[in-house]
Scaffold this motif. Structure first.
Motif, short mmCIF file in Angstrom:
data_model
loop_
_atom_site.label_atom_id
_atom_site.label_comp_id
_atom_site.label_asym_id
_atom_site.label_seq_id
_atom_site.Cartn_x
_atom_site.Cartn_y
_atom_site.Cartn_z
N LEU A 788 44.63 47.64 32.37
CA LEU A 788 44.23 47.83 33.75
C LEU A 788 44.11 49.32 34.08
O LEU A 788 43.20 49.72 34.81
N PHE A 789 45.04 50.12 33.54
CA PHE A 789 44.94 51.58 33.75
C PHE A 789 43.65 52.13 33.15
O PHE A 789 42.93 52.89 33.77
N LEU A 790 43.38 51.69 31.92
CA LEU A 790 42.18 52.19 31.25
C LEU A 790 40.93 51.76 32.02
O LEU A 790 39.97 52.51 32.15
N ASN A 791 41.00 50.54 32.53
CA ASN A 791 39.88 50.02 33.30
C ASN A 791 39.69 50.85 34.57
O ASN A 791 38.56 51.22 34.93
N LEU A 821 56.34 37.01 41.95
CA LEU A 821 56.19 38.44 42.25
C LEU A 821 54.72 38.78 42.08
O LEU A 821 54.06 38.29 41.16
N VAL A 822 54.25 39.63 42.97
CA VAL A 822 52.85 40.03 42.94
C VAL A 822 52.79 41.53 42.68
O VAL A 822 53.42 42.31 43.39
N LEU A 823 52.07 41.88 41.63
CA LEU A 823 51.87 43.30 41.31
C LEU A 823 50.40 43.62 41.55
O LEU A 823 49.53 42.94 41.01
N THR A 824 50.15 44.63 42.39
CA THR A 824 48.75 45.00 42.63
C THR A 824 48.51 46.38 42.06
O THR A 824 49.36 47.26 42.15
N ILE A 825 47.36 46.52 41.46
CA ILE A 825 46.94 47.81 40.91
C ILE A 825 45.61 48.16 41.56
O ILE A 825 44.60 47.50 41.30
N ASP A 826 45.63 49.15 42.44
CA ASP A 826 44.42 49.55 43.16
C ASP A 826 43.89 50.85 42.56
O ASP A 826 44.67 51.74 42.21
N ASP A 827 42.59 50.95 42.46
CA ASP A 827 42.00 52.25 42.08
C ASP A 827 40.96 52.61 43.10
O ASP A 827 40.59 51.80 43.96
N ARG A 882 40.81 46.09 43.05
CA ARG A 882 42.23 45.73 43.06
C ARG A 882 42.43 44.57 42.09
O ARG A 882 41.73 43.56 42.16
N PHE A 883 43.39 44.78 41.18
CA PHE A 883 43.78 43.68 40.29
C PHE A 883 45.14 43.19 40.75
O PHE A 883 46.02 43.99 41.08
N THR A 884 45.28 41.87 40.78
CA THR A 884 46.52 41.27 41.28
C THR A 884 47.10 40.38 40.19
O THR A 884 46.40 39.50 39.67
N ILE A 885 48.34 40.59 39.85
CA ILE A 885 49.02 39.78 38.84
C ILE A 885 50.14 39.05 39.54
O ILE A 885 50.94 39.64 40.27
N ARG A 886 50.17 37.69 39.32
CA ARG A 886 51.27 36.91 39.89
C ARG A 886 52.08 36.32 38.74
O ARG A 886 51.54 35.69 37.84
#
Lengths: 890, 123
Positions: A788-791, A821-827, A882-886
């Motif tokens: 996800l970071f690379l993306n 738990l929800v982890l969001t990664i926004d760029d 935004r990627f969301t992981i549950r």
């Protein structure tokens, strides 16, 4: 309508309880009452119907109770008729029926009873013991048998009515009625009910007509007799007066007058006022003289007109004496003893055929036979009451030697009709004519007995016909039933059933044959489907199984297809032990399987992947689609699962993960090299500086120690970088364990941050709660974050092409959402183009130019997160993606 | 000569004292900083500086940007540039960067030689 279900019911009742005895007595009492409602058949013949009520209970009461009820109901006849035979035969009839009903139609049983037992018993008792005449006996036989059959048929009708009512109220379970019984009941009622109605109308009329005919004859006879008697008295009076006159005038009786009188009189005398009798003519026997003297003496009452007196001669025979007064006031009277046959001659008709009995009744009501026959209507000693005589004087009456209550099943033929008239000129005397009813009764009885025998013959014939018909019908129905059963069971072509009698049965048979061909067709189609399904179940690399759910089938494999052997190496028989499936699932995967089953709701389908032990020992990856299905037939639910061997796919997926890692490594290598070069650079510079100082003798110990510490620190830094590269190692099989999200994020940041910084991208992970833990395999989750970071780096880089001054920003945050738990990664990159949204997670889909990525990252990430039981999704938040992981929280 | 003649920029603060020590040992008075922006201002403010030694990959302003900016801002100064980069995977074109490119970990002799040569050329 088969009578077989009756058997257990009757068997259960075979022990007579007190309650049943009381009920039987109640029914018997009611039947006794019903016996009073009789149907008159004329000439003392009746039908009684009490037993019909008892026979209605043939199927529901025990035989003992039936016998008791019947015996009780008809016991009155013993009192009434003075003999027990009718009662005995009726009771035997009830007993035979009570026992025969279990096996045979009651009507048929009753007819056979009368033929084989009832009629012979009647012949024995009525005929032989009681000595009844043949005609009456025949009549009694016919009547009793017909009466019995009527009662059984009526009982059957009552029962059938009760059965129809009982069928509505399901609580009562009465035995059903056979076809034959129904047939015979209808036949008998159809024959007998109109017959009874006709008879009950017709017989009394015929009886009355016969009586009227006799009465008319009696009327004629008494009229003629009284006229003849009057003539004879007047003539005799005149002759006797003439004789007396001659004697008074001449002293001698006139010979010719005397001779003429002596044809009627045996002795003639004359008595003066002094009552000295002087015989004028005829017998001079002292007896006769004494009788005449007594008669003249007792004739005081006679005034002016002739009178009759009786006297009993020495033979005990009643004799008549005619008393004729001479002139009024002279006191002289003539007395004449009549010859024995004098009146018979006077009163007899012209022909002796059909002669009626004629009697003279004295004022003291003693009876003198004038004309009588062998079987005299009135026996000599019989006294008639004044009342009878008064009634007979008014019109013909019937008198019988015996009357039995209201049921005159008696010898009515002994009854007679009487008509009395007062004899003219003979005060106090009556002429009585009597006619026996016997000829009329016998004639009527002959007709009736012929009718009853014909009727009984018809009954027997109809019984046989209906029995045969019912038998045929039963055979046809049984064959049809069997054919129907065969159609539903085996689908074999049943024999065509030709009823030959009942057209509907033929129709049913034809319909059955049609249904059969339909069933056969359906069945062969079904067999085809089944064969194909079985073939699939056996040969396809798919295992279908059904697992019991709830109740005592819990955990039991109800079905598992033969393909089990192909997929996992086991025979189905091995799998049929309780808990087999769970035992073979990998211990790490077992909780997931159990949890999936526990969560399963009706109609749900859940997909999961787990490992199962192959019979040869290795693990096989199974993709299982399980659903909860209910089996409406067995009223239980089962879990139906479809196992597919996905080991190869899993291996391919692992290779994909690996390939993704390598791709990631490729993208990271520059950054990593750069990062490693920093500590190396420091170490080299520090070492070189130390060396230079050593050469110049400028080295002091403190500086040296400080430098070594710094160098050591940078070696640690380099080692830490390399340590973080373990994600690229092949240790992806490490088990899932609770891990902290922040630790995972930091581990990845160590690797990517330098590279990101190099591209002017800053990472903000302040929003990641340090307390948030998830169950996961750490290096796989790190791989996902790395991807996800690379993306994000790529997306930001792409945007930087357009906007060179852009500062890249990646923001991480966690939050709790129920159990997850929800982890969001926004760029703040270019965001996801709409056309890419749907295929973002497809393998080999990429928006990156060639060489920069294989397009595996998101697809592999998707697989990894799904394997961890979580979800990953993508969206745009307005200024980037935004990627969301549950994931399940720990 | 009075004042520093060179400046060294590396956003890695730990390494700066080492660079400074090395240059001092060679008798070169050099300024060091981890901030490229500050480095730009220091070059502009210090007329004696003829050599800029810089890292390439830095957060706010990378080495290439710094070089470009200095060239634009100070065309009259005959500035020399030496680039020291840890980015070993990229082949760097000296002409494009506008100076000598050395790879980390840097060789002391090589660096000293390059610095000496650059300072000599820049006189």
């Amino acid at each position: 309508m088969m009578s077989t279900p009756a058997a257990p019911d009757l068997a259960a009742r075979s022990r007579t309880s007190l309650r049943e005895i009381l009920f039987a007595l109640l029914v018997g009492g009611a039947a006794m009452g019903l016996n009073f409602l009789e149907v008159q058949l004329g000439w003392g013949l009746h039908f009684i119907f009490g037993n019909a009520l008892i026979f209605a209970f043939l199927r529901v009461l025990s035989p003992q109770a039936i016998i008791l009820a019947a015996g009780f109901a008809s016991f009155r006849s013993v009192m009434l008729w003075g003999h027990p035979w009718a009662w005995l035969i009726w009771t035997i009839e009830a007993a035979v029926l009570a026992y025969a009903t279990r096996r045979s139609a009651p009507v048929r049983a009753d007819i056979l009873f009368w033929l084989l037992l009832g009629i012979p018993l009647l012949a024995l008792t009525y005929g032989w013991i009681m000595g009844m005449d043949r005609t009456s006996l025949m009549l009694v036989m016919g009547k009793q048998a017909v009466n019995g059959v009527i009662n059984v048929a009526l009982g059957e009708a009552l029962y059938l009515g009760g059965l129809i009512v009982a069928a509505r109220c399901r609580r009562l379970r009465w035995p059903t009625v056979s076809i034959e019984a129904t047939f015979q009941m209808f036949t008998m009622l159809t024959i007998l009910v109109p017959t009874i109605i006709y008879l009950s109308n017709d017989a009394p009329k015929r009886e009355a007509a016969a009586r009227e005919a006799v009465a008319a004859r009696l009327e004629d006879r008494t009229y003629v007799a009284s006229a003849k008697l009057d003539n004879w008295r007047q003539a005799s009076e005149v002759a006797i007066r003439a004789l007396v006159h001659e004697v008074v005038e001449t002293g001698e009786p006139n010979r010719s007058t005397a001779d003429r009188l002596l044809t009627d009189f045996e002795a003639i005398g004359v008595a003066g006022p002094e009552r000295d009798l002087k015989l004028l003519a005829g017998s001079r026997s002292p007896d006769h003289a004494a009788a005449l003297t007594r008669a003249s003496a007792g004739a005081d009452a006679v005034r002016g007109s002739a009178a009759l007196a009786t006297y009993t001669d020495k033979n005990g025979e009643a004799r008549l004496i005619l008393i004729v007064p001479h002139n009024a006031g002279s006191g002289i009277r003539a007395v004449a003893l009549l010859r024995r046959d004098a009146f018979a001659r006077v009163l007899s008709g012209r022909s002796h055929a059909n002669e009626l009995d004629v009697y003279l009744i004295a004022p003291d009501r003693s009876i003198l036979r004038i004309i009588s026959h062998d079987a005299a209507v009135l026996p000599a000693q019989r006294q008639l009451s004044a009342q009878v005589l008064n009634e007979a004087d008014r019109g013909a009456i019937v008198v019988g030697p015996k009357t039995y209550g209201n049921s005159v099943m008696s010898d009515l033929k002994q009854a007679a009709m009487l008509r009395a008239v007062f004899a003219p000129g003979l005060p106090g005397w009556q002429i009585l004519a009597g006619a026996s009813l016997e000829p009329g009764v016998l004639r009527a009885r002959q007709e009736q007995s012929v009718m009853f025998l014909l009727l009984f013959g018809l009954i027997v014939a109809m019984m046989i016909l209906s029995a045969v018909l019912a038998r045929r019908l039963e055979i046809s129905l049984r064959r049809i039933a069997r054919a129907a059963a065969e159609v539903t069971l085996a689908g074999t072509r049943p024999d065509r059933v030709d009823s030959m009698v009942i057209s509907e049965l033929n129709d049913i048979s034809v319909n059955l044959a049609t249904a059969d061909s339909e069933v056969t067709r359906e069945r062969s189609a079904l067999a085809g489907y089944q064969r194909r399904l079985l073939s699939i179940a056996t040969h396809a690399p798919v295992v279908v199984y059904a697992l019991g759910h709830g109740s005592h089938f819990e955990g039991r494999l109800l079905y598992i297809s033969d393909s089990l052997d192909k997929v996992l190496g086991y025979r189905t028989i091995e799998a049929r032990t309780i808990g087999w499936l769970l035992r073979k699932i990998h211990p790490e995967d077992r909780p997931r399987y159990e949890a999936a089953i526990a969560r399963l709701q009706q109609g749900d389908a859940v997909e999961l992947e787990y490992r199962m032990r192959h019979r040869l020992g290795h693990w096989v990856w199974i993709y299982d689609s399980i659903a909860l299905a209910s089996d409406p037939y067995f009223k239980r639910s089962e879990i139906v699962g479809l196992m597919i061997d996905v080991t190869d796919r899993k291996a391919a997926a692992e290779q994909l993960v690996q390939a993704d890692k390598m791709a990631g490594l490729g993208q990271m290598v520059a950054g990593i090299a750069h990062e490693l070069n920093q500590p190396l650079n420091f170490i080299r510079l520090a070492v070189d500086n130390l060396k230079e100082r050593a050469n110049r003798n400028m080295l002091d110990k403190d500086r040296l120690v400080q430098k070594f510490d710094q160098v050591s620190g940078h070696v640690d830094r380099a080692a830490a970088i390399i340590q973080q590269m373990r994600v690229f190692g092949r240790t992806s099989t490490e088990p899932a364990r609770p891990i902290s999200l922040i630790e995972t994020v930091n581990a990845v940041l160590i690797m990517v941050r330098p590279q990101l910084l190099g591209h002017r991208i800053t990472v903000d992970s302040a929003g990641v709660n340090p307390d948030h833990m998830v169950q996961a395999r750490p290096n796989l989750l790190e791989q996902v974050l790395l991807n996800l970071f690379l993306n994000a780096e790529h997306a930001i880089g792409a945007r930087m092409q357009e906007e060179p001054d852009l500062n890249g920003q990646i923001t991480l945050a966690t939050r709790r959402e129920g159990q997850r738990l929800v982890l969001t990664i926004d760029d703040n990159g270019t965001g996801i183009p709409p056309e890419a949204m749907n295929k973002l997670f497809d393998p080999f889909y990429t928006t990156k130019p060639p060489k920069e990525g294989m397009g595996l990252g998101l697809s592999v990430s998707y697989e990894i997160i799904r394997d961890l039981g979580g979800e990953i999704s993508a969206s745009n938040h307005g200024n980037g993606a935004r990627f969301t992981i549950r994931l399940a929280a720990v | 000569m009075g004042g520093p003649s060179a400046i060294l920029v590396d956003d890695e603060e730990d390494i700066l004292p080492e660079y400074q020590e090395m240059l001092e040992l060679e008798g070169i008075d050099a300024l060091v900083t981890s901030d490229p922006e500050q480095a730009f201002h220091m070059v502009c403010a210090t007329a004696g500086i003829r050599l800029v030694i810089t890292d390439l990959r830095m957060a706010r302003l990378d080495g290439a940007g710094l070089i470009r900016k200095l060239r634009e801002a100070l065309p009259e100064r005959n500035l020399r540039f030496i680039v020291i980069t840890g980015d070993a995977t990229v082949v760097h074109d000296p002409a494009e960067i506008g100076g000598l490119v050395l790879l980390k970990p840097v060789d002391r002799g090589e660096l000293v030689q390059a610095v000496s040569k650059a300072l000599a050329d820049a006189v």
